[in-house]
Scaffold this motif. Structure first.
Motif, mmCIF file in Angstrom:
data_model
loop_
_atom_site.group_PDB
_atom_site.id
_atom_site.type_symbol
_atom_site.label_atom_id
_atom_site.label_comp_id
_atom_site.label_asym_id
_atom_site.label_seq_id
_atom_site.Cartn_x
_atom_site.Cartn_y
_atom_site.Cartn_z
ATOM 1 N N GLY A 1 0.792 -1.230 0.000
ATOM 2 C CA GLY A 1 0.000 0.000 0.000
ATOM 3 C C GLY A 1 0.818 1.270 0.000
ATOM 4 N N CYS A 2 2.074 1.214 -0.413
ATOM 5 C CA CYS A 2 2.932 2.397 -0.415
ATOM 6 C C CYS A 2 2.932 3.134 -1.746
ATOM 7 C CB CYS A 2 4.374 1.999 -0.065
ATOM 8 S SG CYS A 2 4.536 1.324 1.597
ATOM 9 N N SER A 3 2.192 2.648 -2.753
ATOM 10 C CA SER A 3 2.173 3.303 -4.067
ATOM 11 C C SER A 3 0.937 4.174 -4.176
ATOM 12 C CB SER A 3 2.209 2.238 -5.162
ATOM 13 O OG SER A 3 1.115 1.355 -5.023
ATOM 14 N N GLY A 4 0.559 4.513 -5.401
ATOM 15 C CA GLY A 4 -0.624 5.351 -5.606
ATOM 16 C C GLY A 4 -0.362 6.798 -5.240
ATOM 17 N N ASP A 5 -1.220 7.341 -4.382
ATOM 18 C CA ASP A 5 -1.082 8.748 -3.978
ATOM 19 C C ASP A 5 0.103 8.980 -3.051
ATOM 20 O OD1 ASP A 5 -3.351 9.253 -5.402
ATOM 21 O OD2 ASP A 5 -4.695 9.151 -3.689
#
Length: 415
Positions: free
Chosen positions: A323-327
């Motif tokens: 969950g460290c990617s995206g925004d």
């Protein structure tokens, strides 16, 4: 065969317009959905839902799409805001419809249950009435239980009533101040002595114990058979009233003072114990802190929703899976090796960095180093153009350095 499927007919017109705009941007860029997912940091499944109209893309995905396709993000986010309002309105309408359906079902169920209860109650009341009518038989003229006639007391005659009235008038003259006929009040000997007789009473008490108080033999307060409560019981002299009150006050003050001193001593003992154990534990903690080495990156105890690790706990793990990617990710450094783009990706929330190459070919490799830690990623399948390394914990993006080694032997690194 068209690339995209037709959007659902029930979709709001503003959502349809926005989804069509996003499709045109993807077609104009020439990227596949897999390449779009790698460039933006959002999964392939998510982009399939966004472009199919099944789910509204988040604002972060739209900003990443604008960055990848070279589109002005201001205009694209304006269209997204209109679509987001339409999506919220559609959800509210759906919620109200479902609520009305549930209310109608509940009313129908409660109505059937109430009708069944009413029928059962009517049947039970009819049965009880029938039983009561069949088992009860009235016996006229008899009001007592089990058919026994009640006993009627004899009624007084006129002469008896006149004699009772005369007796009541004679007794009324003997009524005392309490309104009780025949009672003459307390006996004279049981009354309190007057002020002048106080000395004589005291002398009588001191003269001898067990003396019976004088009372007339025919007085109402005494009978010959009444035992004397004072026989055989010597009377002790009472202490003075003032001395007793002072003694009680002194004892109360002493008790309060003793309780106050005991409480004060207990508080002092507790404070001393807390101070002793605090200093002892603090010294041990400081010694342990001096011996243990400080980690390269500290973990953040409060993480956003969806983020599964931070700092050293993320070493060697996949950025998208944690969950460290995206925004939460930005491109900190960029370099070009031939036709391949080399990047250092940095997530401040997770405290990590990883390397990525795009436009690469089979056999190309990317490596990220931060101090003594190193992670690598390779392109092993034919047709893949993107590879990235696992994460490395860093305090700042400047600590990370990415290098690319192409299959042709060419190399390059970020500065």
């Amino acid at each position: 065969m068209p690339r995209w499927k037709a959007l659902p007919d029930e979709l709001d017109p503003q959502i349809k317009e926005f989804t069509s705009q996003v499709r045109r941007l993807v077609d104009r860029s020439g990227l596949s959905i897999a390449a779009l997912a790698d460039r933006t940091g959002y999964s392939k499944t998510s982009w399939e839902r966004y472009l199919g109209g099944r789910l509204l893309a988040p604002k972060g995905a739209i900003v990443a799409l604008a960055e990848v396709t070279g589109t002005n993000p201001v205009h694209l986010t304006t269209m997204w805001e209109l679509a987001e309002r339409a999506w919220s309105r559609a959800e509210m309408r759906h919620d109200r419809t479902m609520e009305q359906i549930r209310i109608a079902q509940a009313r129908a169920a409660l109505g059937e249950f109430g009708a069944a209860e009413a029928e059962a109650a009517e049947g039970a009341s009819g049965t009880k009435t029938a039983r009561r009518g069949a088992g009860t038989t009235a016996i006229p003229g008899i009001a007592g239980p089990a058919g026994v006639s009640p006993t009627i007391p004899p009624q007084p005659t006129a002469s008896d009533a006149d004699g009772r009235e005369n007796a009541d008038r004679g007794a009324a003259s003997d009524v005392n101040s309490w309104g009780l006929a025949g009672y003459e009040g307390p006996s004279k000997t049981s009354r309190r002595p007057a002020a002048g007789a106080g000395a004589g009473a005291a002398a009588g008490v001191g003269a001898g114990a067990g003396a019976r108080p004088e009372s007339p033999a025919d007085g109402p307060g005494w009978t010959p058979d009444t035992p004397n409560p004072y026989d055989g019981q010597p009377q002790a002299a009472r202490p003075a009233g003032g001395t007793s009150a002072k003694g009680r006050k002194g004892a109360g003050r002493k008790g309060r003072l003793t309780m106050f001193l005991a409480g004060l001593v207990g508080v002092l003992v507790v404070v001393a114990a807390v101070y002793f154990f605090t200093n002892l534990g603090g010294g041990t903690k400081h010694e342990g802190a001096a011996k243990s080495p400080s980690p390269t990156a500290s973990s953040n105890p409060s993480l956003p929703v969806g983020v599964k690790c931070s700092g050293a706990a993320c070493n060697g793990k996949d950025a998208e899976a944690m969950g460290c990617s995206g925004d939460l990710v930005t491109t900190a450094k960029t370099a070009t090796v031939g036709t391949t783009i080399l990047e250092v990706r940095y997530s401040k929330t997770c405290g990590t960095a990883w390397g990525r190459i795009t436009g690469a070919a089979q056999g190309d490799r990317v490596q990220l180093s931060a101090g003594k830690l190193r992670q690598t990623g390779d392109i092993t399948a034919t047709g893949d153009t993107i590879a990235y390394t696992p994460m490395v914990a860093v305090k700042d993006a400047a600590e990370a350095k990415a290098c690319a080694t192409l299959a042709s032997g060419r190399t390059g690194c970020t500065k």
